[in-house]
Design an enzyme around this catalytic site. Structure first.
Site: not given
Length: 151
Positions: A146, A128, A142
């Site tokens: 995550k 991650s 984005y």
């Protein structure tokens, strides 16, 4: 000898992890959309894998089992970033980043996990970023992948 299954092994962290695995005397199943850039090694199986393709993930896992008999460690490393304002990203861009970073991770995990369960052994490492802890301007989508636990 442990066998590692590594996604996104053609460059970056995936390539570094693969090199370390091989240097330690273990075996690697190195996957990438285009595995031709991955160097050959006697304890290495290079396979094409687009993590968004569930069937291809199952085939890669089965090929790894056929070659090495087991998978001890899965490293979900494949992923990419999407930089830009949330409202400016197209539906296709949003779908692609989630398909890779979230659902791709799930595709590969679902493909490998039955083999680990059968042996009652194995580890899964999901790569991650700090984007999984805090969002930053321009990185909203984005970071959403995550926060969802994706790579």
């Amino acid at each position: 000898m442990k066998t590692w299954f590594i996604t996104g092994a053609s460059r970056g962290f995936g390539a570094l992890i693969m090199d370390a695995v091989l240097a330690s005397g273990n075996a690697a199943i190195a996957t990438a959309r285009d595995p031709s850039s991955i160097s050959d090694h006697p304890r290495l199986l290079k396979l094409p894998l687009d993590v968004t393709n569930e069937g291809q993930a199952r085939d890669a896992a089965a090929s790894g089992i056929k070659q090495f008999d087991h998978i001890d460690v899965l490293v979900n490393n494949a992923g990419y970033g999407l930089l830009g304002a949330v409202e400016e990203a197209s539906v296709l861009e949003v779908q692609r980043v989630f398909a890779t970073n979230v659902f791709g991770l799930l595709n590969v995990t679902r493909a490998v996990l039955p083999y680990m369960r059968k042996r009652r052994s194995g580890h899964i490492i999901n790569m991650s970023s700090v984007g999984g802890y805090a969002a930053y301007p321009g990185w909203g989508l984005y970071c959403a992948t995550k926060f969802a636990g994706g790579t």
